[in-house]
Scaffold this motif. Structure first.
Motif, PDB file in Angstrom:
ATOM      1  N   SER A  71       0.808  -1.221   0.000  1.00 59.27           N
ATOM      2  CA  SER A  71       0.000   0.000   0.000  1.00 59.27           C
ATOM      3  C   SER A  71       0.840   1.270   0.000  1.00 59.27           C
ATOM      4  O   SER A  71       0.382   2.315  -0.479  1.00 59.27           O
ATOM      5  CB  SER A  71      -0.952   0.003   1.199  1.00 59.27           C
ATOM      6  OG  SER A  71      -0.221  -0.025   2.412  1.00 59.27           O
ATOM      7  N   ILE A  74       1.298   2.015  -3.587  1.00 61.19           N
ATOM      8  CA  ILE A  74       0.019   2.464  -4.139  1.00 61.19           C
ATOM      9  C   ILE A  74      -0.209   3.930  -3.778  1.00 61.19           C
ATOM     10  O   ILE A  74      -0.532   4.758  -4.637  1.00 61.19           O
ATOM     11  CB  ILE A  74      -1.137   1.601  -3.606  1.00 61.19           C
ATOM     12  CG1 ILE A  74      -1.014   0.154  -4.093  1.00 61.19           C
ATOM     13  CG2 ILE A  74      -2.489   2.200  -3.955  1.00 61.19           C
ATOM     14  CD1 ILE A  74      -1.160  -0.034  -5.570  1.00 61.19           C
ATOM     15  N   LEU A 104      -2.260  -3.668  -8.302  1.00 65.82           N
ATOM     16  CA  LEU A 104      -2.824  -2.487  -8.960  1.00 65.82           C
ATOM     17  C   LEU A 104      -4.282  -2.721  -9.348  1.00 65.82           C
ATOM     18  O   LEU A 104      -5.125  -1.828  -9.205  1.00 65.82           O
ATOM     19  CB  LEU A 104      -2.009  -2.130 -10.205  1.00 65.82           C
ATOM     20  CG  LEU A 104      -0.584  -1.641  -9.963  1.00 65.82           C
ATOM     21  CD1 LEU A 104       0.206  -1.625 -11.264  1.00 65.82           C
ATOM     22  CD2 LEU A 104      -0.575  -0.275  -9.311  1.00 65.82           C
ATOM     23  N   VAL A 109      -6.111   0.857  -9.050  1.00 61.50           N
ATOM     24  CA  VAL A 109      -5.224   1.938  -9.467  1.00 61.50           C
ATOM     25  C   VAL A 109      -5.064   1.924 -10.981  1.00 61.50           C
ATOM     26  O   VAL A 109      -4.892   2.966 -11.599  1.00 61.50           O
ATOM     27  CB  VAL A 109      -3.858   1.861  -8.743  1.00 61.50           C
ATOM     28  CG1 VAL A 109      -2.851   2.818  -9.345  1.00 61.50           C
ATOM     29  CG2 VAL A 109      -4.042   2.159  -7.269  1.00 61.50           C
TER      30      VAL A 109
END
Length: 128
Positions: A71, A74, A104, A109
């Protein structure tokens, strides 16, 4: 496509498993990542993305050698996306490895930042 190092940031850093090498290819800043992106290693990536000062920055993050991302990675990519698009630029991800692409996709994302199968496709001009 001419590839040239970006002055002063050719090697943005390697710390605990992440290396970030910055080059420029036809006016696009390319971050070549190698290793793992996590809480302990993402600072070199953050620093490289924070040095984007051009008007309308164009950035490709080459993830072909990234073996893991959590994370922290991300969040770093989302912040970069917001900063780059606020400056009327774009950011693209090139060649994420299967485990990274899975992350992802899980957090969507890839809906925010376009992923390309290889670096050359990420660098290619895109139709509006």
């Amino acid at each position: 496509m001419a590839e040239e190092p970006v002055p002063g940031s050719e090697q943005a850093g390697q710390r605990g498993g992440l290396s970030v090498v910055t080059t420029a290819i036809d006016g696009v800043r390319v971050l070549h990542l190698t290793g793992e992106i996590d809480h302990h290693t993402c600072e070199p990536l953050r620093q490289a993305l924070n040095t984007l000062t051009a008007d309308r920055p164009r950035v490709v993050v080459d993830m072909s050698r990234v073996t893991f991302m959590d994370s922290s990675g991300i969040n770093t990519l989302i912040v970069a996306y917001k900063n780059v698009t606020a400056a009327d630029g774009w950011i693209r991800l090139a060649a994420p490895t299967a485990p990274v692409l899975r992350v992802l996709q899980l957090v969507r994302v890839d809906d925010l930042i376009t992923c390309y199968p290889d670096l050359s496709q990420a660098l290619a001009p895109q139709s509006p």
